[in-house]
Design an enzyme around this catalytic site. Structure first.
Site, PDB file in Angstrom:
ATOM      1  N   ASP A  15       0.801  -1.326   0.057  1.00 24.38           N
ATOM      2  CA  ASP A  15      -0.012   0.063   0.042  1.00 24.38           C
ATOM      3  C   ASP A  15       1.021   1.182   0.107  1.00 24.38           C
ATOM      4  OD1 ASP A  15      -2.569  -1.550   0.448  1.00 24.38           O
ATOM      5  OD2 ASP A  15      -1.714  -1.801   2.442  1.00 24.38           O
ATOM      6  N   HIS A  45      -3.728  -2.632  -6.248  1.00 24.46           N
ATOM      7  CA  HIS A  45      -3.002  -1.246  -6.658  1.00 24.46           C
ATOM      8  C   HIS A  45      -3.658  -0.106  -7.373  1.00 24.46           C
ATOM      9  CE1 HIS A  45       0.828  -4.116  -6.713  1.00 24.46           C
ATOM     10  NE2 HIS A  45       0.332  -3.852  -5.538  1.00 24.46           N
TER      11      HIS A  45
END
Length: 403
Positions: A15, A45
Site C-alpha cells: 500500500d 494497486h
C-alpha cells in the site's frame, strides 16, 4: 530488443503507491509490458486515470491506463474467477489490456479459497491477516505434483478429472493437516456441489480466451519491461515476521530470476514508501498508533473488511525502511546491474511539520522538503515524490533516474 528494465517495489508492508508509480513509468515508456513478478489477486494497486476513473488493479498491470500490456510471470498466481470480473470492470472504463502469461504461472481453484477462508475463520482473533483469496493455499497445493495446476494445465483434456482429484483427495488431507474437522455451512455446500467445478471450468475457458501463453524467457521481444511487485519487503516469505507474511518473494529476487531468463542486463528499481507507515492485516507494526498527528490519512482502497480488519498506522521508521531496502539490494544479482532509487508518496496528506523516526529518535519534517530528506537519510537518490493519487501529482526526478 531492450535489455534494460524498470521495477517498482513496495519498501514496507504494501500500500505504498506502487500502482501510481507503475502508471507513471508506463506513461513515460511507450510499448511497455508490465510484468507481475509475485503475488496474485490479493494485490490491490490503485490508479486514478486522467479523466478521474479509478480502478484497483488485482491481476492486471497498473500501467493499463497508460496503454501498457500485462504479463503474468512464472512467479504469479492467477485467479481465473476474479480476473474475468476485473476485465469486465476495466472494459466499462474503456480499457482492454493485452495479457500474456508464462505457462508455469500457478492457478488458484475454488478449493484453495475454501480452505483459506475456513482456516482464517478457525483462527478467530489469532488470524494471520490473509485476504481470503486462496493465494497461500495455492502455493501449498502445488508442492504436491499430483495436485499441481498451472496455466498450461488449463489446456489439458483431463482438467475436470484433475479438479475432482483436488477436491476429493487433496482437500480432506489438507483440512486434516490443519486440524479443521468441519467447515462453515456455506463453504461446505460450495465444496460438495459439482456446480462449483462446472463454473470454474467455464471461468478457465474464458481465461484462456483472454490470455496468451508467452514464456518469460522471451519477454524482451514484447517491449520494454516494467516489473510490478505486490505487497512489500516486510511481508516477504523469507525475511518478514513469520507467520504474518505472504507466500512469495516481494522484492528483487523474482525479478532477477526472470531477468536472467529473459536476457535483461540492467534494472532500475524504484522502492516506494508513503511518508508514513501502514499495515492492513495482522502482524507486528513498530511504533503503531491509533492516529498520526500531522497526517490526514486518505485511503479508500483499504477499507475495513472481514479478513484484514482496519488499516493500521505508524510514523515512518527510517531505520526499518533503510534496513529492508539494504537487505533486498544485498541479494545475489546474477551479473545484472541494479540501480536503486526512492519514491515517497502521500505527501499531500501531510500537514506542516509531521513526524518520522530514526533509530528511536523522532524528527519533524516539512512536507515540501520531506521526500529529499527521507531519501538522503535512507541513502538512496530521490526518483519520485507523490503529491496526490494521479499521475500528474507525481514529480519524477528524471535526472536522478538517468544518473
Amino acid at each position: 530488443m531492450s535489455t534494460q528494465a524498470q521495477a517498482v517495489i513496495g519498501a514496507l508492508y504494501g500500500d505504498e503507491g506502487k500502482g501510481l508509480m507503475v502508471d507513471c513509468l508506463a506513461a513515460a515508456t511507450p510499448g511497455a509490458v508490465v510484468v507481475r513478478s509475485n503475488g496474485g489477486a490479493q494485490a490491490g494497486h490503485t490508479v486514478v486515470g486522467a479523466a478521474g476513473a479509478r480502478h484497483v488493479f488485482h491481476h492486471v498491470g497498473s500501467g493499463s491506463f497508460a496503454g501498457a500490456a500485462t504479463h503474468f510471470s512464472r512467479f504469479f498466481v492467477a485467479h481465473p474467477m476474479l480476473l474475468l470480473d476485473e476485465l469486465a470492470a476495466l472494459g466499462q472504463l474503456g480499457v482492454t489490456p493485452k495479457i500474456s502469461s508464462d505457462p508455469r504461472a500457478l492457478v488458484t481453484t475454488p478449493f484453495d479459497v475454501i480452505i483459506n477462508q475456513a482456516l482464517e475463520l478457525a483462527r478467530g482473533t489469532a488470524r494471520h491477516g490473509s485476504c481470503g483469496l486462496g493465494f497461500g493455499e495455492t502455493i501449498e497445493r502445488n508442492l504436491r505434483p499430483e495436485f499441481a495446476l498451472s496455466t498450461k494445465d488449463l489446456f489439458r483434456p483431463d482438467l475436470r478429472a484433475r479438479l475432482v482429484s483436488i477436491r476429493d483427495a487433496w482437500v480432506p488431507v489438507r483440512l486434516a493437516a490443519l486440524g479443521i474437522t468441519a467447515l462453515p455451512a456455506e463453504l461446505a455446500t460450495a465444496l460438495a456441489d459439482d456446480i462449483t467445478i462446472g463454473h470454474f471450468e467455464a471461468d478457465c475457458a474464458a481465461y484462456l480466451d483472454r490470455v496468451t501463453l508467452w514464456p518469460d524467457r522471451r519477454l524482451c521481444e514484447r517491449g520494454t519491461i516494467i516489473f510490478e511487485a505486490a505487497q512489500g519487503l516486510l511481508l516477504d516469505q523469507d525475511s518478514g515476521a513469520f507467520p504474518h507474511v505472504t507466500r512469495s518473494n516481494t522484492g528483487l529476487a523474482n525479478m532477477l530470476a526472470i531477468a536472467v531468463e529473459a536476457g535483461i542486463t540492467e534494472l532500475d528499481a524504484t522502492y516506494a514508501t508513503r511518508c508514513y507507515t501502514t499495515r492492513h492485516g495482522a502482524g507486528p507494526l513498530k511504533g503503531e498508533v491509533s492516529a498520526l498527528p500531522g497526517i490526514n490519512v486518505a485511503d479508500p482502497t483499504n477499507a475495513p473488511n472481514e479478513w484484514q480488519g482496519t488499516l493500521r498506522l505508524a510514523p515512518l521508521d527510517l531505520g526499518v525502511l533503510r534496513e529492508a531496502i539494504a537487505h533486498d539490494l544485498a541479494l545475489d544479482r546474477g551479473g545484472i546491474a541494479v540501480k536503486a532509487g526512492l519514491a515517497v508518496t502521500c505527501l499531500d496528506q501531510a500537514d506542516d511539520g509531521f513526524a518520522v523516526t530514526d533509530n528511536g529518535e523522532g524528527m519533524r519534517l516539512d512536507p515540501a522538503k520531506a521526500a529529499s530528506r527521507i531519501a538522503n537519510l535512507v541513502g538512496l537518490p530521490l526518483w519520485a515524490e507523490g503529491w496526490g493519487p494521479r499521475r500528474g501529482d507525481v514529480r519524477l526526478h528524471v535526472d536522478a533516474v538517468a544518473a
